[in-house]
Scaffold this active site. Sequence first.
Site, mmCIF file in Angstrom:
data_model
loop_
_atom_site.group_PDB
_atom_site.id
_atom_site.type_symbol
_atom_site.label_atom_id
_atom_site.label_comp_id
_atom_site.label_asym_id
_atom_site.label_seq_id
_atom_site.Cartn_x
_atom_site.Cartn_y
_atom_site.Cartn_z
ATOM 1 C CE1 TYR A 32 39.870 83.231 37.266
ATOM 2 C CE2 TYR A 32 38.169 82.394 35.814
ATOM 3 C CZ TYR A 32 38.551 83.160 36.893
ATOM 4 O OH TYR A 32 37.600 83.874 37.587
ATOM 5 N NE ARG A 51 39.873 88.974 31.425
ATOM 6 C CZ ARG A 51 38.571 88.881 31.674
ATOM 7 N NH1 ARG A 51 37.919 89.910 32.217
ATOM 8 N NH2 ARG A 51 37.905 87.783 31.391
ATOM 9 N NE ARG A 100 53.009 74.516 50.116
ATOM 10 C CZ ARG A 100 53.356 75.435 51.023
ATOM 11 N NH1 ARG A 100 54.454 75.327 51.742
ATOM 12 N NH2 ARG A 100 52.576 76.495 51.211
ATOM 13 C CG HIS A 102 56.263 80.191 49.385
ATOM 14 N ND1 HIS A 102 56.443 79.061 50.153
ATOM 15 C CD2 HIS A 102 55.102 80.750 49.811
ATOM 16 C CE1 HIS A 102 55.442 78.945 51.004
ATOM 17 N NE2 HIS A 102 54.610 79.959 50.813
ATOM 18 C CE LYS A 150 38.356 85.509 34.040
ATOM 19 N NZ LYS A 150 37.333 85.799 35.038
ATOM 20 C CD GLU A 183 35.659 92.823 40.579
ATOM 21 O OE1 GLU A 183 35.386 92.722 39.384
ATOM 22 O OE2 GLU A 183 36.713 92.365 41.073
ATOM 23 C CG LEU A 207 38.550 90.586 35.900
ATOM 24 C CD1 LEU A 207 39.851 89.912 36.313
ATOM 25 C CD2 LEU A 207 37.520 89.547 35.495
HETATM 26 N N1 PDD Z 1 33.979 85.784 36.217
HETATM 27 N N2 PDD Z 1 34.758 90.419 38.149
HETATM 28 C C1 PDD Z 1 35.107 89.212 38.617
HETATM 29 C C2 PDD Z 1 35.701 89.111 39.974
HETATM 30 C C3 PDD Z 1 34.910 88.072 37.816
HETATM 31 O O1 PDD Z 1 35.287 86.855 38.270
HETATM 32 C C4 PDD Z 1 34.307 88.208 36.542
HETATM 33 C C5 PDD Z 1 34.078 87.033 35.635
HETATM 34 C C6 PDD Z 1 33.951 89.497 36.104
HETATM 35 C C7 PDD Z 1 33.365 89.738 34.739
HETATM 36 O O2 PDD Z 1 34.337 89.615 33.723
HETATM 37 P P1 PDD Z 1 33.959 89.142 32.253
HETATM 38 O O3 PDD Z 1 32.921 90.082 31.764
HETATM 39 O O4 PDD Z 1 35.227 89.263 31.494
HETATM 40 O O5 PDD Z 1 33.450 87.741 32.346
HETATM 41 C C8 PDD Z 1 34.192 90.577 36.940
HETATM 42 C C9 PDD Z 1 34.059 84.607 35.411
HETATM 43 C C10 PDD Z 1 32.982 84.492 34.389
HETATM 44 C C11 PDD Z 1 34.215 83.380 36.300
HETATM 45 O O6 PDD Z 1 35.055 83.459 37.197
HETATM 46 O O7 PDD Z 1 33.544 82.373 36.080
#
Ligand code: PDD
Length: 286
Positions: A32, A51, A100, A102, A150, A183, A207
């Site tokens: 996503y 990304r 279902r 895997h 992501k 993070e 991320l």
């Molecule tokens: N989240 N790290 C994680 C684990 C994240 O889920 C996000 C963003 C970031 C920051 O990434 P960016 O600057 O590209 O938004 C770092 C989004 C906004 C969400 O899951 O809603």
Amino acid sequence: MNTVFLNGDYMPIEEAKISPLDRGFLFGDGIYEVIPSYFGEMVGFKGHINRLNDGLNEIGIELNWNDAQWQTLCDTLIEKNGAGPLGLYLHVSRGTDTKRFHAFPVNVTPTVFAMAFEIPVAKTPDLVTVGKGYALSSSEDLRWQRCQIKSTSLLGNVLHFQEGYEAGSQETLLYNSNNELTEASSSNIFIVKDGVIATPIQDNQILPGITRRLLIDILAKEGSIPLEERIITLEEVNAADEIWITSSTKEIVPVTQLDSKKVGDGNVGTVWLKAATLYAINKFSY
Ligand code: PDD
């Protein structure tokens, strides 16, 4: 504010239906994106789409949309949802299987879903109006070792976010088993000590945040505040003068409390004010 996109069509959210055999539903098997848009202008569009493509390649989902197709989808969602401050949520799952199982199914078409949701209006940074900043909790990072993807499998992040939420915090700062900062559950982290900014190295533990990248590039170009990408220990985090979190929906938020202790002198920092101002001025030029 309720027109969404599903597999080629725009419709009210109530009409968007997905099979329970969708791999996104059964396995969280998807990628996503969240792209911020302010009154019709997106921030970091190309970085977000790159990304998304990297994630799809990494988990072997073949979608093959070009940038223009994503651009049209985003522009249409903005137009149909009022063009205010919006987060554009893009979601691609591997698709709907017949059972279902895997292993990746063959000959399935990926599911593409997208929607818009309201985000806060980006304010001009200001020490007074931003007030106290966020309070964070900290916790050992118990997510998987592919945090650069992501993925829509967000249970690890959700459980960490919930820990902070239940403790009355707005985010959870995470550190690995070596007591090194990674993070936060939905944001990247920056610290400041003696006027020098530092943020963890981009590896599989975090991320590749687009806000993080834009901020690093903007600060490097402006050149007046030194910034290091390096390993940061939890000890350094606890001794930092300033801590900030960054994400597409929050931009750069100062943190004034960590685990109920003051960060620095407990006030929003002056380096944050300068960095957030530079970000606000330059974010649309990338
Ligand atoms: N989240 N790290 C994680 C684990 C994240 O889920 C996000 C963003 C970031 C920051 O990434 P960016 O600057 O590209 O938004 C770092 C989004 C906004 C969400 O899951 O809603």
